[in-house]
Write a protein that holds these residues in place. Structure first.
Motif, PDB file in Angstrom:
ATOM      1  N   LEU A 184      -3.357  31.263  48.332  1.00 47.39           N
ATOM      2  CA  LEU A 184      -2.855  32.495  47.743  1.00 47.39           C
ATOM      3  C   LEU A 184      -3.007  33.658  48.720  1.00 47.39           C
ATOM      4  O   LEU A 184      -2.132  34.532  48.794  1.00 47.39           O
ATOM      5  N   ALA A 185      -4.085  33.665  49.491  1.00 48.92           N
ATOM      6  CA  ALA A 185      -4.273  34.710  50.492  1.00 48.92           C
ATOM      7  C   ALA A 185      -3.133  34.711  51.498  1.00 48.92           C
ATOM      8  O   ALA A 185      -2.629  35.760  51.897  1.00 48.92           O
ATOM      9  N   ASN A 186      -2.708  33.528  51.905  1.00 48.55           N
ATOM     10  CA  ASN A 186      -1.594  33.425  52.841  1.00 48.55           C
ATOM     11  C   ASN A 186      -0.292  33.917  52.219  1.00 48.55           C
ATOM     12  O   ASN A 186       0.598  34.403  52.916  1.00 48.55           O
ATOM     13  N   LYS A 187      -0.202  33.779  50.908  1.00 49.48           N
ATOM     14  CA  LYS A 187       0.988  34.235  50.191  1.00 49.48           C
ATOM     15  C   LYS A 187       0.960  35.751  49.972  1.00 49.48           C
ATOM     16  O   LYS A 187       1.998  36.413  49.923  1.00 49.48           O
ATOM     17  N   VAL A 188      -0.247  36.291  49.854  1.00 50.00           N
ATOM     18  CA  VAL A 188      -0.422  37.704  49.528  1.00 50.00           C
ATOM     19  C   VAL A 188      -0.334  38.598  50.760  1.00 50.00           C
ATOM     20  O   VAL A 188       0.268  39.667  50.724  1.00 50.00           O
ATOM     21  N   TYR A 189      -0.921  38.169  51.871  1.00 47.53           N
ATOM     22  CA  TYR A 189      -1.061  39.038  53.041  1.00 47.53           C
ATOM     23  C   TYR A 189      -0.015  38.727  54.097  1.00 47.53           C
ATOM     24  O   TYR A 189       0.289  37.564  54.378  1.00 47.53           O
ATOM     25  N   VAL A 190       0.522  39.780  54.706  1.00 50.29           N
ATOM     26  CA  VAL A 190       1.437  39.607  55.826  1.00 50.29           C
ATOM     27  C   VAL A 190       0.811  40.197  57.084  1.00 50.29           C
ATOM     28  O   VAL A 190       0.334  41.338  57.073  1.00 50.29           O
ATOM     29  N   ASP A 191       0.749  39.417  58.122  1.00 48.37           N
ATOM     30  CA  ASP A 191       0.200  39.869  59.409  1.00 48.37           C
ATOM     31  C   ASP A 191       1.340  40.440  60.240  1.00 48.37           C
ATOM     32  O   ASP A 191       2.200  39.702  60.725  1.00 48.37           O
ATOM     33  N   LEU A 192       1.339  41.744  60.403  1.00 47.98           N
ATOM     34  CA  LEU A 192       2.378  42.412  61.181  1.00 47.98           C
ATOM     35  C   LEU A 192       1.980  42.643  62.642  1.00 47.98           C
ATOM     36  O   LEU A 192       2.629  43.373  63.365  1.00 47.98           O
ATOM     37  N   GLY A 193       0.888  41.998  63.041  1.00 51.21           N
ATOM     38  CA  GLY A 193       0.443  42.130  64.413  1.00 51.21           C
ATOM     39  C   GLY A 193      -0.269  43.447  64.697  1.00 51.21           C
ATOM     40  O   GLY A 193      -0.411  43.835  65.862  1.00 51.21           O
ATOM     41  N   LEU A 194      -0.748  44.103  63.664  1.00 55.19           N
ATOM     42  CA  LEU A 194      -1.459  45.374  63.831  1.00 55.19           C
ATOM     43  C   LEU A 194      -2.924  45.088  64.142  1.00 55.19           C
ATOM     44  O   LEU A 194      -3.574  44.338  63.411  1.00 55.19           O
ATOM     45  N   LYS A 195      -3.444  45.674  65.203  1.00 58.18           N
ATOM     46  CA  LYS A 195      -4.794  45.357  65.664  1.00 58.18           C
ATOM     47  C   LYS A 195      -5.868  46.215  65.026  1.00 58.18           C
ATOM     48  O   LYS A 195      -7.047  45.957  65.203  1.00 58.18           O
ATOM     49  N   TRP A 196      -5.489  47.277  64.319  1.00 55.36           N
ATOM     50  CA  TRP A 196      -6.494  48.154  63.735  1.00 55.36           C
ATOM     51  C   TRP A 196      -6.926  47.643  62.364  1.00 55.36           C
ATOM     52  O   TRP A 196      -6.303  46.822  61.768  1.00 55.36           O
TER      53      TRP A 196
END
Length: 373
Positions: free
Chosen positions: A361-373
Motif C-alpha cells: 500500500l505504501a508503494n501505491k500511496v507514495y510517488v517518488d519524484l526524485g526530490l532529495k529534500w
C-alpha cells in the motif's frame, strides 16, 4: 459547497463538469531542491552564508534571482495551468503563500486554487478535476486503497490536528473517550484518522468504542458548548479557536506522544498529472514546499494573506498565533519514511482491509519524484 472568497484571480470554485537569507549550495547538493530559508530555527540544514557569498548573491540579482535558478528540471517557463483544491484551513498557509508570493509562477505554474468541500476533494483529485490538494496521509490511505487515482509526494508541516474538550471537562486522556460522542467534520477525515491511533494505544477500538458525531466544521464549537459532544477532533482553526477563547482546553495534538507525526499536511497529486507531466508535478511540489518554508520564516505576513483574502474566518492575531505553533520543514524523503510504519499501525484501527500489506500500500500511496529534500 461554500463560496470562494473574491479578490484574487487565482481562486475559483470546483465545477463538476470540468474534466530570508540564501543558502549557498554545496558542490554535491541536489539543485532540484528549493532553497531552504531560515524559519525561526526550524530548518535542519545549515543556514549560514559568509559575507562574500552574500555579496555574490546580491551582485547576481538578489535572492529572488538566485532562487529562480533553482527551479526544478522541466519547470522552465511553461506557464502550465493547474487547479489545486483547498478547504479554507489555516494549515493550508503554504498553498496560499506559494500563490500570493508568486512562487508557483516562478516555477512556471499558473495555479488556480478552488474551494472544495472536504468530502469531495479526494474524488476530485482522483478524477483529475483537481490536479492536487493538501491533506494528511492517514485520510488518503483508504481512498487510495480503494482505487482513488492519486498519490502523496511530500510532507508540508506539522502540528495542526487537535482534540479539545470543555475547560471543566473531567476527561484527562483519550482512554476516557470510551462510549462518548466525539465531534468530527467528516467520517474518516484527517483528525478522526490520526487520533484513532491514540485511541488504539489506549486500548479502544476506534470503530466501535467511540461515538463519532459529524457536524459542519463551524458548528463543532457550538455542539461542544451545548454538550452534544464531549470533545472535538479537528484541524485548525476549528479545534484551536475555542481553546484560544477559553471555551476549551487541549487534550492532545498530533505533535505529542507515541504517534507524533512530522506531517499533518502533505501534497496529494492526481495520478493523471503524474502520468501526463511528472516534471510539472515535481515543479508543483517543489514550489509548494518553498511556500511552506516561506510561511515558517514569515508567519505574520502569511497570516495577513489568509485574513485579507478571507481564506479563514479568524482575526489576524489569532491566525498569526496559530501559524507560529507549527513546524515548517517540508520533506519528500521524510514523508516516504513515515508511510510504511504508519500504514502498518493504521491497519490495526480497522479502517483498512484486514489483509492490507503495508509495503504494497505504501508503494501505491507514495510517488517518488526524485526530490532529495
Amino acid at each position: 459547497m461554500s463560496e470562494t472568497p473574491s479578490g484574487d484571480s487565482g481562486k475559483g470554485e470546483l465545477d463538476a463538469s470540468d474534466s530570508n537569507p540564501a543558502v549557498v549550495p554545496s558542490d554535491d547538493e541536489d539543485l532540484s531542491a528549493p532553497a531552504e530559508l531560515p524559519s525561526s530555527g526550524l530548518s535542519r540544514r545549515g543556514l549560514f552564508i559568509g559575507a562574500g557569498a552574500a555579496a555574490a548573491v546580491v551582485a547576481g540579482g538578489g535572492l529572488g534571482a538566485w532562487l529562480t535558478l533553482r527551479r526544478t528540471p522541466g519547470s522552465g517557463a511553461v506557464n502550465r495551468a493547474l487547479k489545486i483544491g483547498h478547504g479554507g484551513g489555516i494549515c493550508e498557509a503554504p498553498l496560499y503563500a506559494a500563490l500570493h508570493q508568486g512562487i508557483f509562477e516562478k516555477h512556471g505554474l499558473n495555479v488556480e486554487i478552488i474551494k472544495t468541500a472536504g468530502g469531495e476533494i479526494k474524488d476530485a483529485v482522483g478524477a483529475g478535476k483537481l490536479d492536487a490538494a493538501p491533506g494528511i496521509f492517514f485520510s488518503w490511505l483508504k481512498p487510495i486503497e480503494q482505487g482513488i487515482d492519486a498519490k502523496l509526494a511530500a510532507g508540508l508541516h506539522e502540528g495542526c490536528l487537535r482534540i479539545v474538550v470543555p475547560p471543566d471537562s473531567p476527561i484527562k486522556n483519550v482512554s476516557e473517550l470510551r462510549g462518548q460522542p466525539v465531534g468530527v467534520g467528516a467520517i474518516g477525515d484527517s483528525a478522526m484518522s490520526f487520533f484513532s491511533l491514540d485511541l488504539l494505544d489506549a486500548g479502544l477500538n476506534p470503530t466501535k468504542d467511540v461515538n463519532w458525531r459529524v457536524f459542519d466544521a463551524d458548528q463543532l464549537p457550538d455542539a461542544l458548548a451545548r454538550g452534544e459532544i464531549v470533545a472535538i477532533a479537528a484541524s485548525d482553526p476549528v479545534a484551536l479557536l475555542p481553546t484560544l477563547k477559553g471555551k476549551a482546553r487541549e487534550l492532545t495534538n498530533n505533535s505529542q506522544g507515541i504517534n507524533k507525526q512530522h506531517y499533518c499536511c502533505a501534497t496529494a497529486i492526481s495520478g493523471k498529472l503524474l502520468r501526463d507531466d511528472p516534471d510539472v508535478a515535481r515543479s508543483l511540489v517543489t514550489a509548494w514546499a518553498e511556500g511552506s518554508r516561506w510561511v515558517g520564516a514569515n508567519t505574520s505576513a502569511a497570516a495577513k494573506i489568509q485574513v485579507d483574502n478571507k481564506y479563514v474566518a479568524a482575526e489576524l492575531p489569532t491566525v498569526d498565533a496559530i501559524l507560529k505553533t507549527y513546524g515548517y520543514n517540508p520533506s519528500a524523503s521524510r514523508l516516504k519514511a513515515e508511510i510504511t510504519p504508519g500504514i502498518a499501525k493504521f491497519a490495526k484501527t480497522g479502517y483498512l482491509d484486514a489483509k492490507t500489506d503495508p509495503e504494497a500500500l505504501a508503494n501505491k500511496v507514495y510517488v517518488d519524484l526524485g526530490l532529495k529534500w
